[in-house]
Motif scaffolding. Sequence first.
Motif, PDB file in Angstrom:
ATOM      1  N   CYS A   1       2.337  -0.118   1.089  1.00 36.48           N
ATOM      2  CA  CYS A   1       3.353  -0.763   0.254  1.00 36.48           C
ATOM      3  C   CYS A   1       4.049  -1.831   1.097  1.00 36.48           C
ATOM      4  O   CYS A   1       4.386  -1.596   2.251  1.00 36.48           O
ATOM      5  N   ASP A   2       4.249  -3.006   0.524  1.00 32.91           N
ATOM      6  CA  ASP A   2       4.911  -4.099   1.243  1.00 32.91           C
ATOM      7  C   ASP A   2       6.396  -3.831   1.476  1.00 32.91           C
ATOM      8  O   ASP A   2       7.008  -4.465   2.333  1.00 32.91           O
ATOM      9  N   ILE A   3       6.974  -2.912   0.729  1.00 34.24           N
ATOM     10  CA  ILE A   3       8.404  -2.633   0.840  1.00 34.24           C
ATOM     11  C   ILE A   3       8.677  -1.485   1.812  1.00 34.24           C
ATOM     12  O   ILE A   3       9.507  -1.601   2.705  1.00 34.24           O
ATOM     13  N   CYS A   4       7.973  -0.357   1.635  1.00 39.53           N
ATOM     14  CA  CYS A   4       8.290   0.830   2.443  1.00 39.53           C
ATOM     15  C   CYS A   4       7.151   1.273   3.368  1.00 39.53           C
ATOM     16  O   CYS A   4       7.313   2.235   4.105  1.00 39.53           O
ATOM     17  N   ALA A   5       6.007   0.611   3.328  1.00 36.98           N
ATOM     18  CA  ALA A   5       4.858   0.901   4.184  1.00 36.98           C
ATOM     19  C   ALA A   5       4.218   2.260   3.903  1.00 36.98           C
ATOM     20  O   ALA A   5       3.383   2.721   4.668  1.00 36.98           O
ATOM     21  N   ASP A   6       4.587   2.913   2.816  1.00 35.71           N
ATOM     22  CA  ASP A   6       3.980   4.184   2.431  1.00 35.71           C
ATOM     23  C   ASP A   6       2.654   3.907   1.716  1.00 35.71           C
ATOM     24  O   ASP A   6       2.410   2.812   1.234  1.00 35.71           O
ATOM     25  N   ASP A   7       1.775   4.924   1.659  1.00 31.97           N
ATOM     26  CA  ASP A   7       0.501   4.763   0.968  1.00 31.97           C
ATOM     27  C   ASP A   7       0.705   4.496  -0.508  1.00 31.97           C
ATOM     28  O   ASP A   7       1.641   5.009  -1.128  1.00 31.97           O
ATOM     29  N   LEU A   8      -0.214   3.721  -1.053  1.00 32.27           N
ATOM     30  CA  LEU A   8      -0.098   3.253  -2.418  1.00 32.27           C
ATOM     31  C   LEU A   8      -1.497   3.141  -3.014  1.00 32.27           C
ATOM     32  O   LEU A   8      -2.445   2.793  -2.319  1.00 32.27           O
ATOM     33  N   SER A   9      -1.643   3.456  -4.284  1.00 30.88           N
ATOM     34  CA  SER A   9      -2.900   3.250  -5.003  1.00 30.88           C
ATOM     35  C   SER A   9      -2.666   2.194  -6.073  1.00 30.88           C
ATOM     36  O   SER A   9      -1.626   2.167  -6.716  1.00 30.88           O
TER      37      SER A   9
END
Length: 170
Positions: free
Chosen positions: A68-76
């Motif tokens: 994620c560009d905002i929080c750097a967490d994994d995203l699908s």
Amino acid sequence: MNNFTVKLSSIKPGVNSFNFKIRDQFFEAFTFSDIKHGNISAIATLIKDGENISMNLIVAGQINQLNCDICADDLSVDISTEADFIIKKTDEDLFSTDEILYIKKSVAKIDLQHLIFELIITSCPQKRQHDLDKKGESTCDQKMVDLVNNYAQIKATASDPRWDALKSLT
């Protein structure tokens, strides 16, 4: 890994469909890409009319484990796209375009791996972020957002006086 090929001799007059499954192994061939995980299907529909071959390529599925560009967490991210091509056989050395694929008359098969990859890359959103909830608020990991904001240092830079006159040209 070359299972994304279509034998041109197997194409019969009329409509021919080929299904491809894109999984994590597919992206290993593209080491420069930040996409490494996915569960995507591609359908290539080739229509042969005499010597003319047209192709419709549909790519749909999910790209997984993006940051994620905002929080750097994994995203699908869900993707869905389609493109049309014309396949032309020639003995000349011509460069393919966005719509026309030139292949040598002596070539017996066409490899769709790179075309599929390009469609996946172009259908991936430029800004990758978690969806908003029903209230319109971000679903990003708030602890990570706070941490990023805490360490982000915005430095004020002095402007160059040579360019200050341009600021009044709005």
